[in-house]
Each structure stands twice: as C-alpha cells, then as structure tokens.
Design a protein around this motif. Structure first.
Motif, PDB file in Angstrom:
ATOM      1  N   GLN A  56     -15.434  37.978  -5.806  1.00  0.00           N
ATOM      2  CA  GLN A  56     -16.650  38.523  -6.387  1.00  0.00           C
ATOM      3  C   GLN A  56     -17.736  38.616  -5.338  1.00  0.00           C
ATOM      4  O   GLN A  56     -17.985  37.662  -4.582  1.00  0.00           O
ATOM      5  CB  GLN A  56     -17.123  37.636  -7.538  1.00  0.00           C
ATOM      6  CG  GLN A  56     -18.316  38.188  -8.282  1.00  0.00           C
ATOM      7  CD  GLN A  56     -18.669  37.348  -9.502  1.00  0.00           C
ATOM      8  OE1 GLN A  56     -18.062  36.304  -9.735  1.00  0.00           O
ATOM      9  NE2 GLN A  56     -19.625  37.797 -10.273  1.00  0.00           N
ATOM     10  N   ASN A  57     -18.408  39.752  -5.294  1.00  0.00           N
ATOM     11  CA  ASN A  57     -19.478  39.954  -4.335  1.00  0.00           C
ATOM     12  C   ASN A  57     -20.721  39.157  -4.726  1.00  0.00           C
ATOM     13  O   ASN A  57     -21.115  39.127  -5.888  1.00  0.00           O
ATOM     14  CB  ASN A  57     -19.848  41.443  -4.251  1.00  0.00           C
ATOM     15  CG  ASN A  57     -18.770  42.255  -3.578  1.00  0.00           C
ATOM     16  OD1 ASN A  57     -18.138  41.808  -2.628  1.00  0.00           O
ATOM     17  ND2 ASN A  57     -18.538  43.456  -4.077  1.00  0.00           N
ATOM     18  N   ALA A  58     -21.334  38.525  -3.728  1.00  0.00           N
ATOM     19  CA  ALA A  58     -22.543  37.740  -3.985  1.00  0.00           C
ATOM     20  C   ALA A  58     -23.737  38.648  -4.280  1.00  0.00           C
ATOM     21  O   ALA A  58     -23.831  39.759  -3.747  1.00  0.00           O
ATOM     22  CB  ALA A  58     -22.841  36.853  -2.782  1.00  0.00           C
ATOM     23  N   THR A  59     -24.622  38.131  -5.113  1.00  0.00           N
ATOM     24  CA  THR A  59     -25.853  38.855  -5.473  1.00  0.00           C
ATOM     25  C   THR A  59     -27.010  37.882  -5.527  1.00  0.00           C
ATOM     26  O   THR A  59     -26.853  36.771  -6.051  1.00  0.00           O
ATOM     27  CB  THR A  59     -25.701  39.537  -6.847  1.00  0.00           C
ATOM     28  OG1 THR A  59     -24.613  40.464  -6.787  1.00  0.00           O
ATOM     29  CG2 THR A  59     -26.953  40.285  -7.216  1.00  0.00           C
ATOM     30  N   GLU A  60     -28.121  38.282  -4.966  1.00  0.00           N
ATOM     31  CA  GLU A  60     -29.359  37.501  -5.029  1.00  0.00           C
ATOM     32  C   GLU A  60     -30.496  38.467  -5.307  1.00  0.00           C
ATOM     33  O   GLU A  60     -31.036  39.095  -4.414  1.00  0.00           O
ATOM     34  CB  GLU A  60     -29.614  36.759  -3.708  1.00  0.00           C
ATOM     35  CG  GLU A  60     -28.704  35.607  -3.417  1.00  0.00           C
ATOM     36  CD  GLU A  60     -29.000  34.387  -4.268  1.00  0.00           C
ATOM     37  OE1 GLU A  60     -30.113  34.300  -4.836  1.00  0.00           O
ATOM     38  OE2 GLU A  60     -28.111  33.517  -4.363  1.00  0.00           O
TER      39      GLU A  60
END
Lengths: 115, 114
Positions: free
Chosen positions: A57-61
């Motif tokens: 899963q791609n990180a998101t901030e």
C-alpha cells in the motif's frame, strides 16, 4: 552501494495544482525503507513521508502521497493542491537494512510553486 | 521535543586552517550522522555513529577529517587542514536505531573556505 536517482533537477507547479517528483533507486536488497525529505531555503531538512518496502500500500500524508513500484524500483512523490509553502528542495532517500542502516540520498529536485 | 542542535551556524576560514563543528542530537537517539552537502547536491554521509561507536566512516577523508562522539551523546567533527573543496554545509542528524525511524536534521553549519 545503493544509488538513488532523481532525474528532475527542477520542477515547477501552479498553486493548487498537482505535481509529481520522480525517484528511482538501485538495490539488490528485498527489504528497505524509502523516505522523502523536504529542505526549505532555511536549510533544515524535514521528513515528508516514508514507505516500507514490504508494504504494497502506498503511503499517504495529507496532501502528500507516493507511488511505490517495487519491481521498477521507483518511488515518486505526488503533491496535491500545491501551496506556496511547498517550495523547497525535495530529496529522496533509501535506508538499507544492512550496511549499518545507512541512508542514501538523491541529488534533489528543486520545486517552485507559482502563485 | 528539542531538535538537533548544531553550532556554529556559519564559519569562514582560510585554507589550511582548522575548524570544528558541534552537534547535540535529540535525547534518546542512539544513531548520529554527519553529512556534507555541497551546493546543489544531496547530502553525502561522512560518518555514522551508533552510541559512541563508528558504524560507517568509509567516505570520511581521514587524512583531514576526524569525528568523535564521546559518551554517546554530543559529537564534534573537525577538519584540519581545510581545503577549498571543503566549502559546504555540514549537517548533523540523529535517529532512533530502528530502520523505519527517520532522521532528524539540525540547521547545519555553512562553511566557507577562502
């Protein structure tokens, strides 16, 4: 040694638009960590986002997200709704789980945000 | 939480002189890094400490650069004698030992060699 390549020395984006900064890396390791750091003109580098290689899963901030393609060894940063405060140098970094957990940095991308 | 402290902020010296930089990492951070950042380039690791032991100093020009981290807390980086090509920003960073932990950077010391 691992190498990190940022092929875009400079990028610009209109305020409120989206921009993607590219990063590729070379490694023979299967597990590692990837980071994006931001260095504003004041010089202190701060962490933007991190990604564990074992996570698909791609990180998101918030407005920042990554597109992590492990097979392609690619780790791009997407900045949505760009703001004037996003103007800075952005560095991609690879952290090995071997070699003393050393960090390897790319050469950076200078991002300009146009009002 | 106090950040990584570095001093001095700026230093100007003539070639062949000596200079020293000081770094105080974030409390509890076992790992300390010194980087050299030449204008327009990414940081290059000079030396990495784990507590007071050296983990990696393969890119440290040992004929002129030295570093120590006594008691596993503060660290000093010294250049003697300085060369023109040493003009750069010297960044100190620290982190917890776990590999998923990011580095926290200080403001750096901008060194100019005349």
């Amino acid at each position: 040694a691992q190498t990190v390549t940022q092929s875009q020395p400079e990028m610009s984006v209109q305020e409120a638009e989206t921009v993607t900064l590219s990063c590729t890396y070379d490694t023979s390791e299967s597990d590692y960590y990837l980071f994006w750091y931001k260095q504003p003109p004041s010089r202190q580098m701060i962490l933007v986002i991190r990604q564990e290689a074992y996570k698909q899963q791609n990180a998101t901030e918030n407005r920042f997200s990554v597109n992590f393609q492990k097979a392609a060894k690619s780790f791009s940063l997407k900045i949505s709704d760009s703001q004037l405060g996003d103007a800075a140098m952005y560095f991609c970094a690879y952290r090995s789980l071997n070699t003393g957990n050393q960090f390897y940095f790319g050469t950076g991308t200078s991002l300009t945000v146009i009002p | 939480e106090a950040g990584v402290a570095q001093s001095p902020r700026y230093k100007i010296i003539e070639k062949r002189q000596s200079v020293a930089f000081w770094c105080n990492p974030i409390s509890g951070h076992a790992t300390l890094y010194w980087y050299q950042q030449i204008l327009g380039q990414g940081p290059k690791l000079l030396i990495q400490f784990q507590n007071n032991g050296v983990v990696d100093d393969s890119q440290l020009p040992k004929d002129r650069f030295s570093a120590e981290r006594l008691k596993g807390v503060d660290s000093t980086l010294k250049i003697q004698p300085a060369k023109l090509e040493d003009s750069a920003v010297y960044l100190c960073a620290s982190s917890f030992g776990a590999p998923n932990q990011p580095q926290h950077f200080g403001d750096g010391t901008r060194l100019s060699i005349l």
